[in-house]
Design a protein around this motif. Structure first.
Motif, PDB file in Angstrom:
ATOM      1  N   ILE A   1       0.838  -1.202   0.000  1.00 50.26           N
ATOM      2  CA  ILE A   1       0.000   0.000   0.000  1.00 50.26           C
ATOM      3  C   ILE A   1       0.871   1.250   0.000  1.00 50.26           C
ATOM      4  N   GLN A   2       1.928   1.224   0.801  1.00 49.72           N
ATOM      5  CA  GLN A   2       2.765   2.423   0.873  1.00 49.72           C
ATOM      6  C   GLN A   2       3.543   2.647  -0.411  1.00 49.72           C
ATOM      7  N   ALA A   3       3.852   1.587  -1.118  1.00 49.74           N
ATOM      8  CA  ALA A   3       4.520   1.763  -2.415  1.00 49.74           C
ATOM      9  C   ALA A   3       3.541   2.371  -3.416  1.00 49.74           C
ATOM     10  N   ILE A   4       2.297   1.916  -3.393  1.00 49.68           N
ATOM     11  CA  ILE A   4       1.311   2.455  -4.330  1.00 49.68           C
ATOM     12  C   ILE A   4       1.054   3.932  -4.049  1.00 49.68           C
ATOM     13  N   THR A   5       1.020   4.292  -2.760  1.00 50.18           N
ATOM     14  CA  THR A   5       0.703   5.679  -2.423  1.00 50.18           C
ATOM     15  C   THR A   5       1.925   6.573  -2.382  1.00 50.18           C
ATOM     16  N   GLY A   6       3.111   5.988  -2.620  1.00 50.15           N
ATOM     17  CA  GLY A   6       4.303   6.815  -2.740  1.00 50.15           C
ATOM     18  C   GLY A   6       5.033   7.047  -1.430  1.00 50.15           C
ATOM     19  N   LEU A   7       4.700   6.286  -0.388  1.00 47.33           N
ATOM     20  CA  LEU A   7       5.364   6.489   0.898  1.00 47.33           C
ATOM     21  C   LEU A   7       6.589   5.602   1.064  1.00 47.33           C
TER      22      LEU A   7
ATOM     23  N   VAL B   1       4.225  12.055  -4.055  1.00 49.13           N
ATOM     24  CA  VAL B   1       2.933  11.784  -3.426  1.00 49.13           C
ATOM     25  C   VAL B   1       1.881  12.763  -3.938  1.00 49.13           C
ATOM     26  N   ARG B   2       2.285  14.036  -4.073  1.00 48.66           N
ATOM     27  CA  ARG B   2       1.312  15.028  -4.504  1.00 48.66           C
ATOM     28  C   ARG B   2       0.863  14.769  -5.945  1.00 48.66           C
ATOM     29  N   ALA B   3       1.797  14.328  -6.793  1.00 53.25           N
ATOM     30  CA  ALA B   3       1.426  14.039  -8.180  1.00 53.25           C
ATOM     31  C   ALA B   3       0.384  12.911  -8.214  1.00 53.25           C
ATOM     32  N   ARG B   4       0.603  11.885  -7.414  1.00 52.30           N
ATOM     33  CA  ARG B   4      -0.352  10.769  -7.367  1.00 52.30           C
ATOM     34  C   ARG B   4      -1.702  11.269  -6.896  1.00 52.30           C
ATOM     35  N   HIS B   5      -1.640  12.103  -5.870  1.00 55.06           N
ATOM     36  CA  HIS B   5      -2.848  12.652  -5.279  1.00 55.06           C
ATOM     37  C   HIS B   5      -3.630  13.448  -6.320  1.00 55.06           C
ATOM     38  N   LYS B   6      -2.911  14.253  -7.106  1.00 54.88           N
ATOM     39  CA  LYS B   6      -3.579  15.090  -8.095  1.00 54.88           C
ATOM     40  C   LYS B   6      -4.191  14.272  -9.221  1.00 54.88           C
ATOM     41  N   LEU B   7      -3.637  13.076  -9.447  1.00 51.73           N
ATOM     42  CA  LEU B   7      -4.213  12.202 -10.467  1.00 51.73           C
ATOM     43  C   LEU B   7      -5.533  11.578  -9.990  1.00 51.73           C
ATOM     44  N   GLY B   8      -5.820  11.683  -8.714  1.00 54.59           N
ATOM     45  CA  GLY B   8      -7.078  11.149  -8.209  1.00 54.59           C
ATOM     46  C   GLY B   8      -6.927   9.900  -7.362  1.00 54.59           C
ATOM     47  N   LEU B   9      -5.760   9.770  -6.714  1.00 53.57           N
ATOM     48  CA  LEU B   9      -5.544   8.623  -5.842  1.00 53.57           C
ATOM     49  C   LEU B   9      -5.858   9.044  -4.401  1.00 53.57           C
ATOM     50  N   ALA B  10      -6.796   8.363  -3.772  1.00 56.02           N
ATOM     51  CA  ALA B  10      -7.134   8.677  -2.381  1.00 56.02           C
ATOM     52  C   ALA B  10      -6.552   7.607  -1.485  1.00 56.02           C
ATOM     53  N   HIS B  11      -6.056   8.008  -0.304  1.00 60.37           N
ATOM     54  CA  HIS B  11      -5.404   7.059   0.599  1.00 60.37           C
ATOM     55  C   HIS B  11      -5.979   7.196   2.008  1.00 60.37           C
ATOM     56  N   ILE B  12      -6.586   6.121   2.485  1.00 62.11           N
ATOM     57  CA  ILE B  12      -7.022   6.077   3.887  1.00 62.11           C
ATOM     58  C   ILE B  12      -6.001   5.206   4.603  1.00 62.11           C
ATOM     59  N   PRO B  13      -5.089   5.838   5.348  1.00 57.08           N
ATOM     60  CA  PRO B  13      -3.937   5.075   5.846  1.00 57.08           C
ATOM     61  C   PRO B  13      -4.280   4.180   7.036  1.00 57.08           C
ATOM     62  N   GLU B  14      -3.334   3.300   7.296  1.00 61.83           N
ATOM     63  CA  GLU B  14      -3.498   2.247   8.279  1.00 61.83           C
ATOM     64  C   GLU B  14      -3.660   2.790   9.696  1.00 61.83           C
ATOM     65  N   ASP B  15      -2.811   3.766  10.051  1.00 58.83           N
ATOM     66  CA  ASP B  15      -2.786   4.262  11.420  1.00 58.83           C
ATOM     67  C   ASP B  15      -3.309   5.695  11.422  1.00 58.83           C
ATOM     68  N   ARG B  16      -4.575   5.852  11.828  1.00 57.49           N
ATOM     69  CA  ARG B  16      -5.154   7.186  11.670  1.00 57.49           C
ATOM     70  C   ARG B  16      -4.470   8.220  12.543  1.00 57.49           C
ATOM     71  N   GLN B  17      -4.000   7.816  13.729  1.00 54.37           N
ATOM     72  CA  GLN B  17      -3.385   8.799  14.622  1.00 54.37           C
ATOM     73  C   GLN B  17      -2.026   9.262  14.103  1.00 54.37           C
TER      74      GLN B  17
END
Ligand code: ADP
Ligand code: MG
Lengths: 503, 421
Positions: free
Chosen positions: A299-305, A325-341
């Motif tokens: 997941i972190q590789a897909i989201t650029g982390l 990460v921002r480029a991915r985000h602008k393309l329309g990739l949404a990420h709900i990460p594992e650890d919300r805190q």
């Protein structure tokens, strides 16, 4: 010993955490206190154990009203609480933690740890709570730490035991052992208040159930006759659907294409091993697996982390393997990460600030380098309302929201823009049924809009409920794949694959 | 199956780290041996160390060391320890070898500097103890505060306040009155610090800096404006050394530990008492719990705020006592900023001493040793520039103790205010 809470009200500033709560528990019974996250269960119990003082109302023990000015008073009155977040000093031994505050001493105030250890052994033996009195707390697994908490309460000869969400940190096997302990305590004549938001558990262990919603008691019921659906409805305040509607699967084009991806951990060991995956628009792909088998790294590789060591990731036809990460985000990739805190929000920032963490630079919220706070606040209020984020105002600190509302805040931020793919890691971990249902419905809405949805979860039930297709990861590889729209896979089949047993 | 695997991985990483440390220590020891041979190798004559003074009851003969052979043997031993690290070192041997190697290095240095000369070892050890006192007391004061999770940067200011009050009140009402006043003033500043950080939740670093600046400004003003005019206000009696019967006659140890003034005895007693208090009594356990997990302590009926006030005030009193050493224990006169950062060194001693009173004392002794060595070497007229010698105590405190003791863990709640609701 019988304890009664009479018309308790407790406020934190403007927040009313408990309103007019009346409750009683008798010796030799388990009272189940059910409520969503943020319903006010912990606050109520902190009032009972003397940590908070009620603004109104009274505590009555065996018919006489009492007033606790500090937790010491409650302990002296025979009330002991096992807190949701353990109250153990990690660098002390079990015995030191157990006796803290009521230490046996010899001459010159000398700590008598021998007597302490002996007492711990005695209590362990009597209630079947196996633990080594001389072990350091930080070396013990959480299940054992919990036993220490219970011994701590019993050492103070408590007759009323408050257990605040005791099963949240336990594995299913540990939960069974734990229920055995609770029953033996009840049979020894203790009064027990068992707090949870899990319906299965309360039906299994409680003799009587009280339901708390938004700080008030909204119902009582008898576990012998109550059903899960009834309880859920009382707890949430409306009918709850446990089944997710997955009809109308209409998979479109491949949107996210991963090919031969390898990801390394910090210490150069392989986390993801040559994985290829395709997610199409309008479908949910679920990734199952025991934690620590490379799902997080994928997941972190897909989201650029995390950087990809080898292989490619293509999104909407573009190669994003090394995109920011921002480029991915602008393309329309949404990420709900594992650890919300830790990854999802900044607890010390306000709800409004957290809402624009990904878009504060957008012309809608910024003029040059200057943030337009009016626009931000207005939009945050709208989004919070649209995504059912329950907060006193958008200026409240995100860290003060309950877990479910924090998660809804993240979902609001990620999904309220034009998305093409949604990557959700453990989207409902630790949440109550109401929030789970809501977040599931939002994910299914994204699917209905034609987004590619990728869900990683260690809850097999969640994967089964949501996914059109399921892949299982083991030791960094994909070891099995199931198409739920062709034939719903058996839980046991997936379970075997998760354990690495080849199908 | 999988669980076992994830459990092993971090251990493997730790093993790698340990092996690397083993190698690094080996390399350091070999470099040290090379340094000893190349730089200190040329030392003609014998080095004479005096172990007794003429008037002592038991007189030990002088220790006469042929300098050059000794230095080569020390270098050879150090090199051997270093090489051993590469072959089969590790575990406890790593720390032990480093300690031995550094000790040999210091001895070789001492022999080199003394070659063809004579030098009183006893005198130096006695001076070591004396110089370590204010640092040990500053460190102990800080330990008392940080064990209940209050960071006490103000140790420096409290030492200075103790020194000043000791001189002023000592001049007016005599030595014991001066000492008592210094302790009271130290306690008062401890109480003020507690009020600022516990009740008003002020940032602990800033509160400490404020107290330091306040004390520095006030005492400097008074000493330059008032003491300059009225010298009789800055002329306190000095506590002389008291010989402990019998024990003080033991060679070498006697002069170091049992021919000292009340400040040295006081520091040793306080270190012993506070160790017993913190680790073997009921209240000590509670204090440590407050420093590690104040909320847990609170849920067990322990009053977090009261505990913090009490221990920070006690810490202040210890620092006030330590401050009086500068005036009542040595020169009897106050000078502007005469503590010169000893409080901060005390804080370092606390960290190097792993938040343990005995550890802080040990670190203070390392400092005291290098400090007095540096003074003696200046007298022996070695070719090393005096500025470098003056730096030595600070460098040695960092290198030796950090190298030997490694990473320590402060109390978990250190520096964090506790909010009840
Ligand atoms: N110390 C506090 N300060 C302000 N608000 C609080 C505090 N503790 C709890 N709350 C608020 O009170 C409500 C009830 O919280 P809590 O009792 O922890 O719920 P539960 O235990 O049922 O999940 C929540 O809205 C929470 O944000
Ligand atoms: Mg709670």
């Amino acid at each position: 010993m019988d304890v009664e809470l009479k018309a308790i009200t407790k406020r934190f500033g403007a927040v009313v955490a408990n309103k007019d709560v009346t409750l009683q528990v008798r010796a030799g019974e388990v009272l189940g206190l059910l409520g969503e996250n943020g319903a006010g269960k912990s606050t109520l119990m902190n009032v009972l154990c003397g940590l908070y003082r009620p603004d109104e109302g009274q505590i009555v023990i065996n018919g006489t009203p009492v007033q606790f000015t500090n937790p010491g008073d409650a302990i002296a009155a025979g009330i002991g609480m096992v807190h949701q977040h353990f109250m153990l000093v990690p660098v002390f031994t079990v015995a030191e933690n157990v006796v803290l505050g009521v230490e046996p001493v010899g001459r010159l105030n000398h700590l008598d740890l021998k007597t302490a250890s002996a007492k711990v052994r005695e209590i362990s033996a009597r209630y079947g709570l196996t633990v080594d009195p001389d072990a350091l707390i930080e070396t013990l697994p959480v299940g054992v730490q919990q036993r220490v908490e219970i011994i701590k309460v019993l050492f103070r000869s408590a007759d009323v035991l408050i257990l605040d969400e005791p099963t949240a940190v336990l594995t299913p096997q540990e939960v069974e052992d734990f229920f055995g302990i609770v029953r033996s305590l009840r049979d020894a004549g203790k009064a027990i208040i068992f707090i949870t938001h899990k319906l299965n558990e309360i039906l299994e262990i409680a003799d009587r159930i009280s339901v708390l919603r938004a700080g008030r008691i909204v119902g009582e019921s008898d576990p012998a006759t109550a059903t899960k659906a009834d309880l859920a409805e009382v707890m949430v305040g409306r009918p709850v659907h446990f089944e997710v509607d997955r009809s109308g699967a209409a998979p479109g084009d491949a949107m996210l294409v991963i090919k031969d991806l390898t990801v390394l951990r910090d210490d150069n060991t392989i986390a993801v091993d040559n994985v290829s995956l395709t997610v199409r628009g309008g479908e949910v792909l679920g990734i199952a697996g025991v934690q620590g088998n490379g799902q997080s790294a994928l997941i972190q590789a897909i989201t650029g982390l995390m950087p990809a060591a080898r292989g490619t990731i293509r999104f909407l036809g573009q190669d994003i393997t090394h995109a920011s990460v921002r480029a991915r985000h602008k393309l329309g990739l949404a990420h709900i990460p594992e650890d919300r805190q830790r990854m999802g929000l900044i607890p010390d920032f306000t709800v409004a600030e957290n809402m624009v963490l990904d878009s504060y630079y957008d012309p809608r919220y910024a003029r040059g380098p200057q943030v337009q706070w009016d626009a931000v606040n207005q939009w945050a209020a709208t989004a919070a309302a649209a995504f059912d984020v329950r907060t006193t105002s958008v200026f409240a600190k995100a860290g003060h929201l309950s877990g479910g509302n924090q998660q809804k805040l993240i979902v609001a931020r990620e999904l309220s823009r034009d998305t093409k793919a949604v990557i959700a890691a453990q989207p409902t971990r630790g949440l109550d049924v109401g929030s789970i249902e809501y977040i599931h419905s939002r994910l299914m809405a994204a699917r209905a809009e034609g987004d590619a949805v990728l869900i990683m979860s260690s809850e097999l039930d969640e994967i089964l409920a949501l996914s059109d297709r399921i892949v299982v990861m083991f030791k960094g590889r994909i070891v099995a794949e199931f198409d739920a729209n062709v034939e719903k896979p058996e839980k046991s089949q997936i379970g075997l694959a998760m354990a690495g047993v080849a199908a | 199956m999988n669980g076992a695997e994830t459990l092993q991985r971090p251990n493997a990483a730790i093993d790698l780290g340990a092996r690397r440390r083993t190698r690094i220590v080996g390399a350091i020891l070999i470099l040290l041996a090379a340094f000893v041979v190349v730089v200190l190798g040329d030392a003609p004559g014998d080095a004479t160390f005096r172990l007794s003074r003429p008037r002592d009851v038991w007189v030990l003969p002088d220790l006469i060391v042929p300098a050059q052979p000794f230095i080569y043997i020390a270098a050879a031993l150090t090199a051997f320890l270093g090489a051993r690290q590469f072959l089969r070192g590790g575990g406890r041997w790593t720390t032990l070898s480093l300690g031995l190697g550094l000790g040999l290095g210091v001895l070789a240095f001492l022999v080199w500097a003394t070659a063809g000369n004579a030098f009183s070892l006893t005198g130096m050890l006695q001076a070591t103890m004396v110089r370590a006192v204010p640092i040990a007391l500053g460190g102990l004061a800080a330990v008392m505060c940080e064990r209940v999770a209050v960071v006490n940067i103000a140790v420096e200011g409290m030492l200075l306040a103790g020194a000043f009050t000791g001189a002023l009140m000592g001049s007016v009402v005599g030595g014991w009155g001066g000492l008592l006043s210094a302790v009271v003033i130290g306690g008062l500043f401890g109480f003020i610090l507690a009020a600022l950080v516990v009740t008003y939740r002020m940032d602990q670093i800033i509160a400490g800096v404020v107290i330091n600046l306040f004390v520095l400004g006030l005492t400097s003003y008074v000493s330059s404006q008032v003491f300059a005019e009225m010298r009789h206000l800055n002329n306190a009696p000095v506590f002389r050394a008291i010989d402990i019967p019998l024990l003080s006659d033991i060679p070498v140890i006697g002069p170091m530990l049992f021919q000292q003034n009340i400040f040295v005895y006081g520091a040793l007693i306080m270190v012993a008492v506070s160790t017993y208090y913190l680790f073997h009594t009921r209240n000590g356990l509670r204090a440590r719990a407050v420093g590690e997990h104040p909320r847990a302590a609170d849920t067990l009926g322990i009053d977090v705020y009261r505990t913090r006030y009490l221990h920070v005030t006690i810490g202040g009193m210890i620092a006030g006592f330590g401050g009086a050493w500068f005036t009542l224990g040595s020169v009897g006169r106050f000078d502007e900023n005469m503590t010169g950062g000893r409080g901060f060194i005390g804080l370092a001693a606390m960290v190097f001493g792993r938040w343990h009173p005995v550890g802080a004392l040990m670190a203070a002794l390392v400092f005291g040793f290098t400090d007095s060595l540096q003074q003696k070497l200046a007298l022996l007229q070695t070719p090393i520039p005096s500025e470098f010698l003056a730096m030595a105590p600070y460098v040695a405190t960092i290198v030796v103790v950090a190298g030997l003791i490694g990473r320590a863990r402060p109390p978990a709640a250190d520096g964090k205010p506790y909010v009840k609701e």
